[in-house]
Write a protein that holds these residues in place. Structure first.
Motif, short mmCIF file in Angstrom:
data_model
loop_
_atom_site.label_atom_id
_atom_site.label_comp_id
_atom_site.label_asym_id
_atom_site.label_seq_id
_atom_site.Cartn_x
_atom_site.Cartn_y
_atom_site.Cartn_z
N ILE A 79 0.84 -1.20 0.00
CA ILE A 79 0.00 0.00 0.00
C ILE A 79 0.87 1.25 0.00
O ILE A 79 0.60 2.23 -0.70
CB ILE A 79 -0.94 0.00 1.22
N GLY A 80 1.95 1.21 0.80
CA GLY A 80 2.85 2.36 0.87
C GLY A 80 3.48 2.69 -0.47
O GLY A 80 3.63 3.86 -0.83
N LEU A 81 3.84 1.64 -1.24
CA LEU A 81 4.42 1.87 -2.57
C LEU A 81 3.41 2.56 -3.49
O LEU A 81 3.76 3.49 -4.23
CB LEU A 81 4.87 0.55 -3.17
N ALA A 82 2.17 2.07 -3.45
CA ALA A 82 1.14 2.67 -4.30
C ALA A 82 0.89 4.12 -3.90
O ALA A 82 0.79 5.01 -4.75
CB ALA A 82 -0.14 1.85 -4.20
N VAL A 83 0.79 4.35 -2.58
CA VAL A 83 0.56 5.72 -2.10
C VAL A 83 1.76 6.61 -2.41
O VAL A 83 1.60 7.78 -2.77
CB VAL A 83 0.25 5.72 -0.59
N ALA A 84 2.97 6.09 -2.26
CA ALA A 84 4.18 6.87 -2.54
C ALA A 84 4.19 7.32 -4.00
O ALA A 84 4.58 8.45 -4.30
CB ALA A 84 5.42 6.03 -2.24
N PHE A 85 3.74 6.44 -4.88
CA PHE A 85 3.67 6.81 -6.30
C PHE A 85 2.71 7.98 -6.50
O PHE A 85 3.03 8.99 -7.14
CB PHE A 85 3.23 5.60 -7.13
N ALA A 86 1.49 7.85 -5.91
CA ALA A 86 0.48 8.89 -6.09
C ALA A 86 0.90 10.19 -5.39
O ALA A 86 0.80 11.28 -5.97
CB ALA A 86 -0.86 8.41 -5.53
N ALA A 87 1.36 10.06 -4.14
CA ALA A 87 1.74 11.26 -3.38
C ALA A 87 2.95 11.94 -4.01
O ALA A 87 3.00 13.18 -4.10
CB ALA A 87 2.05 10.89 -1.92
N GLY A 88 3.92 11.15 -4.42
CA GLY A 88 5.11 11.72 -5.05
C GLY A 88 4.77 12.45 -6.34
O GLY A 88 5.25 13.55 -6.60
N LEU A 89 3.91 11.83 -7.15
CA LEU A 89 3.50 12.45 -8.41
C LEU A 89 2.77 13.76 -8.16
O LEU A 89 3.04 14.78 -8.82
CB LEU A 89 2.62 11.48 -9.20
N GLU A 90 1.86 13.76 -7.19
CA GLU A 90 1.09 14.97 -6.90
C GLU A 90 1.98 16.08 -6.33
O GLU A 90 1.87 17.24 -6.71
CB GLU A 90 -0.04 14.65 -5.92
N LEU A 91 2.87 15.72 -5.42
CA LEU A 91 3.74 16.72 -4.82
C LEU A 91 4.73 17.30 -5.84
O LEU A 91 4.98 18.50 -5.85
CB LEU A 91 4.51 16.11 -3.64
N VAL A 92 5.28 16.43 -6.69
CA VAL A 92 6.18 16.92 -7.73
C VAL A 92 5.44 17.86 -8.68
O VAL A 92 5.96 18.90 -9.09
CB VAL A 92 6.80 15.73 -8.51
N SER A 93 4.20 17.50 -9.01
CA SER A 93 3.40 18.35 -9.90
C SER A 93 3.09 19.68 -9.25
O SER A 93 3.19 20.74 -9.87
CB SER A 93 2.10 17.63 -10.27
N ARG A 94 2.72 19.65 -7.96
CA ARG A 94 2.44 20.90 -7.25
C ARG A 94 3.70 21.76 -7.13
O ARG A 94 3.63 22.99 -7.24
CB ARG A 94 1.88 20.60 -5.85
N ALA A 95 4.82 21.09 -6.87
CA ALA A 95 6.08 21.84 -6.76
C ALA A 95 6.42 22.50 -8.09
O ALA A 95 6.90 23.64 -8.13
CB ALA A 95 7.20 20.91 -6.32
N ARG A 96 6.17 21.79 -9.18
CA ARG A 96 6.45 22.37 -10.50
C ARG A 96 5.54 23.55 -10.77
O ARG A 96 5.97 24.58 -11.32
CB ARG A 96 6.27 21.29 -11.58
N GLU A 97 4.26 23.43 -10.40
CA GLU A 97 3.33 24.55 -10.58
C GLU A 97 3.77 25.74 -9.75
O GLU A 97 3.66 26.89 -10.19
CB GLU A 97 1.92 24.11 -10.18
N ALA A 98 4.26 25.47 -8.53
CA ALA A 98 4.75 26.56 -7.68
C ALA A 98 5.96 27.23 -8.29
O ALA A 98 6.12 28.46 -8.22
CB ALA A 98 5.08 26.03 -6.28
N ALA A 99 6.85 26.43 -8.90
CA ALA A 99 8.04 27.00 -9.55
C ALA A 99 7.65 27.87 -10.74
O ALA A 99 8.22 28.95 -10.94
CB ALA A 99 8.97 25.86 -10.00
N VAL A 100 6.68 27.40 -11.52
CA VAL A 100 6.21 28.19 -12.66
C VAL A 100 5.56 29.48 -12.17
O VAL A 100 5.79 30.57 -12.74
CB VAL A 100 5.21 27.37 -13.51
#
Length: 370
Positions: A26-47
């Protein structure tokens, strides 16, 4: 503590290997989703931070003033004050990363009128580091104005009968700011005897914020203000981010299915191995409902533990990708709440079929076969 909750806790602590494997999946699946969302939000913040260097998305001026007045710094009066700025910050705090106040006035210099803009060096959003070194006795001059007035860095100039040192000539920006002199806000207010007064407020939206909604908010709550939008390229950025969000939702749906199926398989295998134990529990007085609650609670616990583990892993992934932008969006409490709740519900739902099978078995038949 209820019997089902106690039994679930005992099951998870005694069967540590199985619990660790299920939590890890479960942690691996959540890590994938959470990591993807956080990286996307971080990129939006950088833009968004890069767009902020261009200028504000919204400039708020007195009612009746137009973009033409603003471009020529023809604001004349100072209708706003610090209280207005603080109120606007509170109203926009959920959708604006910053709200900055300025004072723009005309001052005589060498037989002509030039625009002086009062700013706060500590809070101004700008790509130029020279603003951070500005004091009440120094000024910065736009490139075009410096050329017209034949003024250079280090030179002494007089504004409103007060002496200033030209700290630096700013690089060209191809905007109206090339034609102004920047003064410390408190010094300009003092020069014109306008303590705490402002005539422009600049709104920098947070990443993903809807600018039209912000404009409507200001217009509805402040009929004495005119919010003017500035073109910074948000339309293309928002379109791109919307498309990426749609793609991410599909991936999150797949991730949710993985979590539910993982818990289903684990609960089924675990229930099959413990058929005799569960039958004995019912035979000694426990109800089928106790068995169902125990398995569902156990699945929910796995969802919580896996979600927390996955969130930590996702944060680590995002920090490794873009430390500065990730720090800007943390703590993402809304994301944490959504992930934990969703993982818990999906895990409980995944355990439901196994719980139904375990509860529906005939305890007498199972004990006889044993």
């Amino acid at each position: 503590m209820s019997p089902s909750l106690w039994l679930s806790f005992q099951e998870l602590t005694k069967r540590r290997l199985g619990t660790a494997v299920a939590t890890g999946v479960i942690g691996l699946a959540v890590a994938f989703a959470a990591g993807l969302e956080l990286v996307s939000r971080a990129r939006e913040a950088a833009v968004a931070a890069d767009l902020d260097q261009i200028g504000p998305a919204i400039r708020v001026v007195q009612k009746g003033k137009t973009a033409r007045n603003l471009a020529r710094y023809e604001l004349r009066t100072a209708p706003f004050d610090t209280a207005d700025l603080q109120r606007l910050r509170r109203e926009c705090r959920s959708s604006a990363s910053a709200v900055e106040g300025r004072l723009s006035l005309k001052v005589p210099f060498k037989n002509r009128m030039i625009s002086a803009v009062g700013v706060l060096p500590d809070t101004i959003i700008t790509p130029f580091d020279d603003f951070r070194r500005m004091t009440e006795s120094t000024v910065l001059i736009g490139a075009e104005l410096a050329s017209v007035l034949a003024v250079s860095a280090g030179q002494e100039i007089s504004l409103q009968g007060q002496s200033f040192e030209v700290l630096a000539v700013l690089p060209e920006t191809a905007s109206e700011e090339d034609t102004v002199v920047f003064v410390h806000l408190s010094r300009l207010q003092q020069m014109f005897k306008l303590p705490g007064k402002l005539n422009e407020m600049r709104i920098f939206p947070a990443a993903g914020a809807d600018i039209d909604t912000l404009v409507a908010l200001v217009a509805a709550r402040h009929p004495d203000m005119t919010p003017l939008t500035m073109e910074r390229g948000e339309t293309a950025e928002q379109s791109m981010h919307t498309t990426l969000r749609d793609h991410r939702r599909v991936l999150y749906l797949v991730t949710g299915v993985v979590i539910a199926v993982s818990v289903l398989i684990w609960s089924y295998i675990n229930g099959t191995e413990r058929r005799l134990e569960l039958a004995t529990l019912v035979a000694v007085g426990g109800s089928a409902w106790t068995v169902v609650l125990m398995i569902l609670t156990r699945g929910a616990f796995l969802g919580v533990f896996g979600a927390l583990l996955g969130i930590l892993a996702g944060v680590a992934i995002s920090l490794g990708q873009d430390l500065e932008s990730t720090v800007r969006i943390l703590p993402a409490l809304d994301l944490v709440g959504i992930i934990v709740l969703t993982s818990t519900l999906l895990s409980a739902v995944g355990a439901l079929p196994a719980a139904g099978l375990a509860a529906s078995q005939d305890p007498v038949k199972v004990l006889q076969e044993a």
